[in-house]
Design a protein around this motif. Structure first.
Motif, PDB file in Angstrom:
ATOM      1  N   PRO B 215       0.853  -1.199   0.000  1.00 44.35           N
ATOM      2  CA  PRO B 215       0.000   0.000   0.000  1.00 44.35           C
ATOM      3  C   PRO B 215       0.885   1.244   0.000  1.00 44.35           C
ATOM      4  N   PRO B 216       0.448   2.328  -0.646  1.00 39.94           N
ATOM      5  CA  PRO B 216       1.286   3.525  -0.769  1.00 39.94           C
ATOM      6  C   PRO B 216       1.775   4.037   0.588  1.00 39.94           C
ATOM      7  N   ALA B 217       0.953   3.892   1.626  1.00 41.42           N
ATOM      8  CA  ALA B 217       1.330   4.418   2.941  1.00 41.42           C
ATOM      9  C   ALA B 217       2.527   3.683   3.549  1.00 41.42           C
ATOM     10  N   ALA B 218       2.889   2.541   2.976  1.00 39.62           N
ATOM     11  CA  ALA B 218       3.987   1.758   3.546  1.00 39.62           C
ATOM     12  C   ALA B 218       5.338   2.435   3.360  1.00 39.62           C
ATOM     13  N   GLY B 219       5.415   3.392   2.435  1.00 36.38           N
ATOM     14  CA  GLY B 219       6.677   4.103   2.244  1.00 36.38           C
ATOM     15  C   GLY B 219       7.685   3.293   1.441  1.00 36.38           C
ATOM     16  N   VAL B 220       8.959   3.657   1.567  1.00 35.19           N
ATOM     17  CA  VAL B 220       9.975   3.076   0.679  1.00 35.19           C
ATOM     18  C   VAL B 220      10.454   1.706   1.132  1.00 35.19           C
ATOM     19  N   ASP B 221      10.214   1.357   2.391  1.00 38.57           N
ATOM     20  CA  ASP B 221      10.728   0.066   2.861  1.00 38.57           C
ATOM     21  C   ASP B 221       9.610  -0.765   3.486  1.00 38.57           C
ATOM     22  N   PRO B 222       8.726  -1.282   2.644  1.00 29.67           N
ATOM     23  CA  PRO B 222       7.576  -2.013   3.177  1.00 29.67           C
ATOM     24  C   PRO B 222       7.995  -3.323   3.849  1.00 29.67           C
ATOM     25  N   THR B 223       7.189  -3.751   4.807  1.00 31.29           N
ATOM     26  CA  THR B 223       7.443  -5.021   5.483  1.00 31.29           C
ATOM     27  C   THR B 223       6.647  -6.133   4.791  1.00 31.29           C
ATOM     28  N   VAL B 224       7.389  -7.111   4.275  1.00 30.63           N
ATOM     29  CA  VAL B 224       6.787  -8.240   3.566  1.00 30.63           C
ATOM     30  C   VAL B 224       6.977  -9.480   4.425  1.00 30.63           C
ATOM     31  N   VAL B 225       5.940 -10.294   4.547  1.00 31.46           N
ATOM     32  CA  VAL B 225       6.086 -11.550   5.304  1.00 31.46           C
ATOM     33  C   VAL B 225       5.521 -12.710   4.488  1.00 31.46           C
ATOM     34  N   LEU B 226       5.934 -13.917   4.832  1.00 29.77           N
ATOM     35  CA  LEU B 226       5.362 -15.121   4.221  1.00 29.77           C
ATOM     36  C   LEU B 226       4.512 -15.821   5.276  1.00 29.77           C
ATOM     37  N   LEU B 227       3.250 -15.991   4.969  1.00 37.55           N
ATOM     38  CA  LEU B 227       2.314 -16.603   5.926  1.00 37.55           C
ATOM     39  C   LEU B 227       2.144 -18.091   5.608  1.00 37.55           C
ATOM     40  N   ALA B 243      11.207 -17.906   2.473  1.00 33.50           N
ATOM     41  CA  ALA B 243      11.321 -16.785   3.417  1.00 33.50           C
ATOM     42  C   ALA B 243      12.795 -16.481   3.673  1.00 33.50           C
ATOM     43  N   GLU B 244      13.575 -17.542   3.836  1.00 32.53           N
ATOM     44  CA  GLU B 244      14.985 -17.340   4.101  1.00 32.53           C
ATOM     45  C   GLU B 244      15.678 -16.707   2.896  1.00 32.53           C
ATOM     46  N   GLN B 245      15.359 -17.215   1.709  1.00 32.23           N
ATOM     47  CA  GLN B 245      15.978 -16.675   0.491  1.00 32.23           C
ATOM     48  C   GLN B 245      15.628 -15.207   0.276  1.00 32.23           C
ATOM     49  N   MET B 246      14.413 -14.818   0.661  1.00 33.87           N
ATOM     50  CA  MET B 246      14.012 -13.427   0.458  1.00 33.87           C
ATOM     51  C   MET B 246      14.371 -12.565   1.666  1.00 33.87           C
ATOM     52  N   GLY B 247      14.812 -13.196   2.749  1.00 35.75           N
ATOM     53  CA  GLY B 247      15.157 -12.435   3.954  1.00 35.75           C
ATOM     54  C   GLY B 247      13.937 -11.811   4.615  1.00 35.75           C
ATOM     55  N   ILE B 248      12.786 -12.489   4.540  1.00 35.52           N
ATOM     56  CA  ILE B 248      11.587 -11.962   5.185  1.00 35.52           C
ATOM     57  C   ILE B 248      11.152 -12.912   6.300  1.00 35.52           C
ATOM     58  N   GLU B 249      10.273 -12.434   7.182  1.00 34.84           N
ATOM     59  CA  GLU B 249       9.833 -13.276   8.284  1.00 34.84           C
ATOM     60  C   GLU B 249       8.862 -14.350   7.788  1.00 34.84           C
ATOM     61  N   LEU B 250       9.026 -15.547   8.319  1.00 34.94           N
ATOM     62  CA  LEU B 250       8.079 -16.628   8.083  1.00 34.94           C
ATOM     63  C   LEU B 250       7.103 -16.613   9.251  1.00 34.94           C
ATOM     64  N   VAL B 251       5.861 -16.233   8.995  1.00 32.45           N
ATOM     65  CA  VAL B 251       4.927 -16.078  10.107  1.00 32.45           C
ATOM     66  C   VAL B 251       3.791 -17.087  10.030  1.00 32.45           C
ATOM     67  N   GLU B 252       3.209 -17.376  11.177  1.00 35.23           N
ATOM     68  CA  GLU B 252       1.985 -18.167  11.243  1.00 35.23           C
ATOM     69  C   GLU B 252       0.856 -17.221  11.635  1.00 35.23           C
ATOM     70  N   GLY B 253      -0.381 -17.681  11.497  1.00 35.77           N
ATOM     71  CA  GLY B 253      -1.524 -16.835  11.827  1.00 35.77           C
ATOM     72  C   GLY B 253      -1.414 -16.244  13.224  1.00 35.77           C
ATOM     73  N   GLN B 254      -0.954 -17.058  14.178  1.00 35.72           N
ATOM     74  CA  GLN B 254      -0.875 -16.595  15.570  1.00 35.72           C
ATOM     75  C   GLN B 254       0.132 -15.460  15.759  1.00 35.72           C
ATOM     76  N   ASP B 255       1.032 -15.269  14.778  1.00 35.38           N
ATOM     77  CA  ASP B 255       2.019 -14.188  14.896  1.00 35.38           C
ATOM     78  C   ASP B 255       1.457 -12.841  14.456  1.00 35.38           C
ATOM     79  N   LEU B 256       0.283 -12.861  13.814  1.00 36.78           N
ATOM     80  CA  LEU B 256      -0.284 -11.630  13.274  1.00 36.78           C
ATOM     81  C   LEU B 256      -1.570 -11.282  14.019  1.00 36.78           C
ATOM     82  N   PHE B 257      -1.885  -9.999  14.046  1.00 39.87           N
ATOM     83  CA  PHE B 257      -3.197  -9.598  14.559  1.00 39.87           C
ATOM     84  C   PHE B 257      -3.630  -8.316  13.864  1.00 39.87           C
ATOM     85  N   ALA B 258      -4.943  -8.095  13.883  1.00 43.13           N
ATOM     86  CA  ALA B 258      -5.488  -6.912  13.224  1.00 43.13           C
ATOM     87  C   ALA B 258      -5.862  -5.890  14.284  1.00 43.13           C
TER      88      ALA B 258
END
Lengths: 314, 480
Positions: B215-227, B243-258
């Motif tokens: 989303p545009p509001a994320a700015g220049v360094d958005p946070t990308v995760v693999l669920l 996730a490791e190859q892209m250097g992003i966090e590997l998350v499960e549903g319990q790691d996220l909240f709205a």
């Protein structure tokens, strides 16, 4: 930064390994004493003391009745229904490591996994053949190896810090419990603190050896083994790696890196300051057991606060 | 030598063609095969197994006992595509994915293609994968399918046919990358005699595309995760690997909240805003508030955050309506309608058992056809007529009569073969190819894909869950 779930896994991976090692060390005290005082060592109270340090004496009693060498050794090493047996600790350590494989090095994973693989087919008969002492040596050697590989291969990031945190909180907890229970057994209230007899030499010697502090004691005090100094060595000396003071040095350092302004860092700092500025005479002015119990309660509160500050984010 | 299958059709061999003449792309491999001792091949095979086991590249097989992890067999002999053959695949796959993205944007907006009468609206809107919640949502770049796996078979030298489009959470790309790694280690001397196009930049391209849809509001360094659904999922290894190859966090549903229609992950430093989720969880399980209420894998409130444009998902919700086996028949029409182009890749003739004429034909000729469940995958619930026993044929007749809408049928294709190292030596085995199409600002493929091979003699089923293996896929640069 690290996901809270993974921080929790790393914290407990290290804690369970350290717990396994401390169970082995605690058992060693009893096993060593059977060598020189057969009759005394068969005393159920001594074996119950081992359970009080490393497990749950109520649960043990309900399942096994009176404590004896065979039941306690099997309960603390092999029992898959005892959550604080060495077997279960290693299994939980491995479960936690497995869930966080992306954050630990391959070598660290292989070290944890190898320990687990090797205890898979351990039975009471095998343990008897091998000898419980030899098994305890094996546990210590494997845990030394695991810490070495963690130190030697892991990036100094938050994953590493949470594993350090788990390790030293667990170690401090064990040293305090061991001292509390064993001291009380050997030295009922009011007994002489600064004197020594042949019995004491062997008893206290067994305790010092179990925490790898026997020759350190000799080098530092150059004197007879007396209870007061044993307590000083294991509580206040910061150059003694299993002492409460040394463990809290590590905990405060790690928390200073992880979250210097957090409540858990303040609690750790207070705990550390007490160990840093207290003299052994002050410890005994009240009673050792009340000092240790207060310490254990504060350490528990610190553990709960760490969980709140880092692990329960919403 | 051309080989005849049970259906009586000759299969095209990618090394020897139909006439036994070695084809140019395979010249160097054939020379090497003629002088390599069988013991050396066996040794390489053993080394490959060891490498895969050490890397922990396993998959769980559904229906077998829990915790049962297996290696997918890896065949050491590569499958080789000449540059001009690859160009056909590449052009065709890009074209197809562009049309499928346009189709999804259309059906969730104005529905032009229904009004033109090219696709029956009820086929889409009665589909289990249809998500009315997606109507009217404008996605960044109008892209729905960021990662597609297009299953392609070859029946002749220049004839490539799409068997199915995988537009939900296609897996297997880690095998494309690891197979390359292993084959370079095992046969460096053979590899060096070919000019093989690299595939290793796949994670870079994927990450760039994922960052682009923030989303545009994320700015220049958005946070990308693999669920991921977690460690018990059959593709967990792949999730961790990517996730490791892209250097992003590997998350499960319990790691996220709205919170307030935005998504956060729980970290040691407190809540951290998440901008893009490469999700490897099916639509149904993404958000218990919006979809299946009993799902514990997802994130309550994710759909609302997505709808508000505060988090991007790859792939989008609701892409399943475009990769259904019944919709498949309409993809050539989509290509002509949205792009004004002729399809580069063929479709297999498909009979819809729901249609009376088709059903009659299917039941009459069942022993010659392949029958698939409309919403099936992984080779489960599938009938290969020429290989089926009488009992199986009878069972499928019953199933088709009872639930005709659940089945489609296709002619049995003579899948191409390629030399494969099996117990009796080197022998031809049937193959398919799954290239991975990445859609971002442009639609691209890395030159390669996952080649799956049916290891049993004569078998046409390449799925790993049905005893298939994989091969490295070498796309040559320029003339061999």
């Amino acid at each position: 930064m690290i996901l809270s779930r993974l921080a929790d896994n790393l914290f407990w991976m290290a804690r369970y390994c350290e717990r396994a090692e401390n169970i082995a060390r605690n058992l060693e005290i009893n096993l060593r004493m059977t060598l020189w005082d057969r009759a005394g060592a068969d005393d159920p109270e001594w074996w119950e003391a081992a359970v009080r340090v490393s497990g749950d004496p109520e649960e043990f009693k309900a399942r096994h009745g009176a404590a004896g060498q065979k039941t306690v050794v099997e309960h603390l090493i092999l029992d898959r229904d005892n959550p604080s047996s060495i077997w279960c600790c290693f299994e939980r350590a491995r479960d936690n490591a497995r869930a966080t494989r992306g954050k630990i090095t391959v070598e660290t994973w292989e070290a944890v996994n190898a320990i687990w693989l090797e205890i898979q087919d351990l039975t009471a008969a095998k343990l008897q053949r091998q000898g419980a002492r030899e098994f305890c040596d094996w546990v210590k050697a494997r845990c030394h190896g695991l810490r070495g590989v963690t130190d030697g291969t892991m990036l100094r990031d938050d994953a590493y810090r949470f594993s350090r945190l788990g390790l030293f909180l667990e170690r401090a907890d064990n040293t305090a419990r061991l001292l509390d229970v064993r001291y009380h057994m050997l030295l009922p209230e009011g007994a002489a603190l600064r004197e020594s007899g042949a019995v004491d030499y062997y008893h206290w010697g067994a305790i010092l050896r179990a925490v790898s502090a026997f020759s350190a004691y000799r080098r530092i005090y150059r004197d007879q083994i007396v209870p007061l100094r044993v307590a000083e060595l294991l509580i206040l000396r910061q150059d003694m790696p299993r002492s409460l003071h040394a463990c809290m040095n590590e905990v405060t350092t790690v928390l200073g890196e992880l979250g210097p302004g957090l409540e858990c860092a303040r609690l750790a700092g207070a705990l550390h300051a007490e160990l840093h500025f207290t003299r052994i005479e002050d410890v005994f002015r009240d009673r050792l057991s009340s000092f240790l119990n207060r310490h254990l309660a504060q350490a528990n509160a610190l553990g709960a606060r760490i969980a709140k500050d880092f692990l329960m984010v919403a | 030598m051309a080989r005849r299958g049970k259906g009586g059709q000759a299969a095209f061999d990618e090394m020897s063609g139909l006439d036994g003449q070695v084809r140019p792309a395979y010249r160097a491999l054939k020379q090497w095969l003629e002088q390599v001792p069988p013991a050396r091949l066996r040794q390489m095979q053993a080394e490959a197994d060891l490498l895969f086991r050490r890397m922990g590249i396993t998959f769980a097989v559904y229906g077998e006992s829990a915790g049962n992890e297996r290696l997918i067999p890896f065949d050491v002999l590569p499958r080789i595509l000449a540059a001009e053959e690859w160009q056909i695949v590449e052009r065709g796959a890009v074209q197809r994915v562009r049309a499928l993205n346009a189709f999804l944007d259309d059906v969730y907006h104005q529905g032009e293609i229904f009004r033109k009468g090219l696709v029956p609206a009820e086929l889409v809107e009665r589909n289990k994968a249809w998500r009315p919640e997606m109507r009217g949502i404008d996605l960044p770049g109008r892209t729905y399918v960021h990662v597609a796996g297009i299953d392609i078979v070859r029946t002749e030298a220049d004839s490539f046919t799409v068997l199915e489009d995988n537009l939900r959470t296609p897996s297997g790309v880690s095998y494309m990358l690891e197979n390359r790694d292993v084959s370079m280690r095992l046969m460096p001397e053979v590899f060096a005699r070919h000019r093989v196009a690299p595939v290793d930049h796949y994670p870079d391209v994927l990450l760039r595309n994922l960052r682009d849809i923030a989303p545009p509001a994320a700015g220049v360094d958005p946070t990308v995760v693999l669920l991921t659904p977690g460690i018990h999922n059959s593709a967990y290894f792949e999730h961790a690997f990517l996730a490791e190859q892209m250097g992003i966090e590997l998350v499960e549903g319990q790691d996220l909240f709205a919170r307030e229609a935005a998504i956060y992950m729980r970290t040691s430093e407190g809540p951290k805003r998440v901008d893009v989720i490469y999700r490897r969880i099916d639509d149904d399980f993404l958000d218990p508030l919006a979809f299946r209420p009993e799902s514990v894998l997802g994130v309550p409130g994710l759909y609302a955050a997505y709808r508000a444009g505060n988090v991007s998902l790859a792939n989008a919700i609701g892409t399943g309506v475009a990769d259904d086996k019944a919709i498949y028949a309409y993809v050539p029409a989509m290509i002509e309608f949205y792009l004004g182009e002729k399809p580069v890749l063929k479709n297999v003739q498909t009979w819809q058992c729901a249609r009376e004429d088709d059903r009659k034909l299917v039941l009459d000729r069942l022993a010659e056809l392949v029958v698939k469940q409309v919403d099936g995958s992984g080779g489960y619930g599938m009938l290969v007529g020429p290989k089926a026993s009488k009992a199986e044929l009878a069972r499928f007749r019953g199933l088709i009569r009872r639930h005709p809408e659940r089945y489609i049928a296709q002619p049995t294709l003579a899948l191409s073969t390629c030399p494969t190292h099996v117990a009796e030596g080197v022998a031809p085995r049937h193959l398919d190819l799954r290239p991975y199409v990445l859609s971002g600002k442009t639609v691209t493929l890395v030159p390669g894909g996952l080649t799956r091979v049916a290891l049993r003699k004569g078998s046409l089923v390449v799925n790993s869950s049905q005893g298939g293996g994989t091969k490295d896929t070498w796309v040559l640069r320029g003339a061999p």
